[in-house]
Write an enzyme that holds these catalytic residues in place. Sequence first.
Site, mmCIF file in Angstrom:
data_model
loop_
_atom_site.group_PDB
_atom_site.id
_atom_site.type_symbol
_atom_site.label_atom_id
_atom_site.label_comp_id
_atom_site.label_asym_id
_atom_site.label_seq_id
_atom_site.Cartn_x
_atom_site.Cartn_y
_atom_site.Cartn_z
ATOM 1 N N LYS A 214 0.636 -1.299 -0.041
ATOM 2 C CA LYS A 214 0.073 -0.102 -0.008
ATOM 3 C C LYS A 214 0.782 1.207 0.051
ATOM 4 O O LYS A 214 2.160 1.187 0.418
ATOM 5 C CB LYS A 214 -1.116 -0.005 1.155
ATOM 6 C CG LYS A 214 -2.038 -1.184 0.899
ATOM 7 C CD LYS A 214 -3.413 -0.711 0.995
ATOM 8 C CE LYS A 214 -4.200 -1.872 0.679
ATOM 9 N NZ LYS A 214 -5.468 -2.064 1.655
ATOM 10 N N ARG A 250 -3.851 -10.084 4.663
ATOM 11 C CA ARG A 250 -4.274 -10.021 3.288
ATOM 12 C C ARG A 250 -3.153 -9.420 2.219
ATOM 13 O O ARG A 250 -2.892 -8.334 2.550
ATOM 14 C CB ARG A 250 -5.540 -9.198 3.028
ATOM 15 C CG ARG A 250 -5.876 -9.125 1.611
ATOM 16 C CD ARG A 250 -7.204 -8.312 1.312
ATOM 17 N NE ARG A 250 -7.517 -8.395 -0.190
ATOM 18 C CZ ARG A 250 -7.133 -7.594 -1.030
ATOM 19 N NH1 ARG A 250 -6.254 -6.965 -0.820
ATOM 20 N NH2 ARG A 250 -7.813 -7.735 -2.110
#
Length: 274
Positions: A214, A250
């Site tokens: 991210k 995840r």
Amino acid sequence: MSTAFRPRVMGIVNVTPDSFSDGGKFLAAQDGVEHARRLIAQGADILDIGGESTRPGAAPVSEFDEILRVVPLIEAVRRASDVPVSIDTMKPAVARAAVKAGATMWNDVTALRFSPDAPEVAAELGCEVVLMHMLGEPGTMQDAPRYDDVVSEVEAFLLARAFTAMAAGVAKDKIWLDPGIGFGKTLAHNLALIAALPRFVALGYPILLGASRKRFIAGIDSSAHEASDRLGGSIAAHLAGAEAGVAAVRVHDVRETVQALDVLRAIRGAGSPP
Ligand SMILES: Nc1nc2ncc(COP(=O)(O)OP(=O)(O)O)nc2c(=O)[nH]1
């Protein structure tokens, strides 16, 4: 060897042309199946299959097209392995088709807010449900995110969505919560949420943490322009999640994450009497 706690690893299989880090790589169902097989071989405990990117500016996908993308892949994965599959979708109709094809978890980045009937559909499906925090909509969530107290506000949102789901008939033991790293948060907000994970774990629901590749990582390492440059930061965040007691992480990079989590478990286990 110690059996100290270790989060499950959820491997990401995006069958989308535009996902932020692996868009277009696995659009053909066969490519998706091969990628799924690779992730399973690398140690994925769950596969998260998504047919629509959630990143800001991503092209919207119709129900029909999203179902066409994900159902063949879910069916193929079901034929090839007994690793559980979650469907990463906002749309109840896609979740329904995915569960019919063999998915056992509905991962919804809108926390069942995309359509009014979503909580009832989740109850009817009887599957596990991941309720994730997102500030507003994907298209505008990163414009100027602000909170008075990001941890308290995200916590309150997730509990409210859990209560809404249970009021619609979703069993409490089917509900997972996720703070939504990168979904309407600045670097400071994301770091505060990761640092506060023990508080989210203490709420009594399994917590899913998705920090993989991210953008916040590039806020710390300014050379990490590309998503593929962020493995170290992804692993650091997920190790922090493991230490906090999250139930699953995840990730795109399954092999490396499994290795990191297993070494951490061995280290933590070494401290206990042999
Ligand atoms: N529960 C949960 N679901 C999620 N789905 C998508 C993304 C975005 O990552 P990715 O799937 O790699 O990108 P894209 O949405 O562009 O396909 N992040 C999360 C997350 O943090 N938590």
